[in-house]
Design a protein around this motif. Structure first.
Motif, short mmCIF file in Angstrom:
data_model
loop_
_atom_site.label_atom_id
_atom_site.label_comp_id
_atom_site.label_asym_id
_atom_site.label_seq_id
_atom_site.Cartn_x
_atom_site.Cartn_y
_atom_site.Cartn_z
N PRO A 97 42.15 -66.75 35.01
CA PRO A 97 42.47 -65.35 35.28
C PRO A 97 42.51 -64.51 34.00
O PRO A 97 42.15 -63.34 34.01
N HIS A 120 38.63 -61.63 32.22
CA HIS A 120 39.20 -62.03 33.51
C HIS A 120 38.11 -62.75 34.27
O HIS A 120 37.05 -62.18 34.55
N ASP A 146 46.89 -67.74 33.32
CA ASP A 146 46.97 -66.28 33.48
C ASP A 146 47.70 -65.59 32.34
O ASP A 146 47.91 -64.39 32.36
N THR A 147 48.10 -66.35 31.32
CA THR A 147 48.84 -65.79 30.17
C THR A 147 48.23 -66.28 28.87
O THR A 147 47.96 -67.47 28.73
N ARG A 166 49.66 -61.05 30.05
CA ARG A 166 49.50 -61.73 31.34
C ARG A 166 48.61 -60.93 32.25
O ARG A 166 48.64 -59.69 32.26
N TRP A 167 47.80 -61.64 33.03
CA TRP A 167 47.01 -61.01 34.09
C TRP A 167 47.94 -60.87 35.28
O TRP A 167 48.46 -61.85 35.81
#
Length: 180
Positions: A97, A120, A146-147, A166-167
């Motif tokens: 992500p 992403h 995601d981070t 973070r996403w």
């Protein structure tokens, strides 16, 4: 009589004959296809594989998407130069992500400016990303799918820091800044 049979044997060989052409080659074993609806052999069937290739979800710092993204960046504000497409650090992964690469300004300066370029699911995030100049590493101990935890290290004691991004499902957000 022996002379006659040797002479006829020699006369029977022409310059086009050779032992190799008369020697039968190896024959392939007779393998027939299994009949339809035949049971398959138990266990996995071994398959010869070539040298390991990068898998889509591996970290790939040579991915062409990186060079494409870096070429789309605005010039470095400090040197007015473009950016080198060769990452200094990163965890680019087309399945994550959020992944990142750190690049430097394409200059011969002793301390070129650096910046993080975020992705992403392997796609460059061109806008909506907090300022990412000056980072020179990734803290892999706290980076997850995601981070990303970007590290700034000046070399002077007490001045290192880690900033986490973070996403959040829609974009990138700054979630933490801690001493390194």
């Amino acid at each position: 009589m022996v002379m006659l049979s040797v002479a006829s044997a020699v006369a029977g060989c022409s310059s086009g004959d050779s032992t190799a052409s008369k020697t039968p080659g190896p024959t392939a074993p007779n393998v027939s296809a299994p009949p339809p609806n035949a049971p398959t052999p138990a266990g996995p069937v071994p398959v010869a594989t070539p040298a390991r290739e990068a898998q889509p979800c591996d970290v790939d710092l040579a991915a062409p998407e990186i060079a494409t993204a870096v070429s789309a960046l605005p010039r470095d504000p400090r040197s007015n130069q473009g950016w080198s497409p060769e990452p200094l650090a990163g965890n680019y992964n087309e399945c994550a992500p959020l992944s990142v690469v750190i690049v430097k300004a394409n200059t011969n300066a002793q301390n070129p400016n650096t910046r993080a370029v975020m992705f992403h699911l392997g796609q460059f995030i061109p806008s909506g990303v907090p300022d990412t100049y000056g980072f020179n590493g990734i803290d892999n101990a706290v980076t997850t799918g995601d981070t990303v935890a970007l590290r700034y290290s000046s070399g002077a004691p007490g001045l290192d820091s880690v900033v986490k991004f973070r996403w959040n499902g829609n974009g990138v957000e700054l979630i933490g800044n801690t001493p390194g």
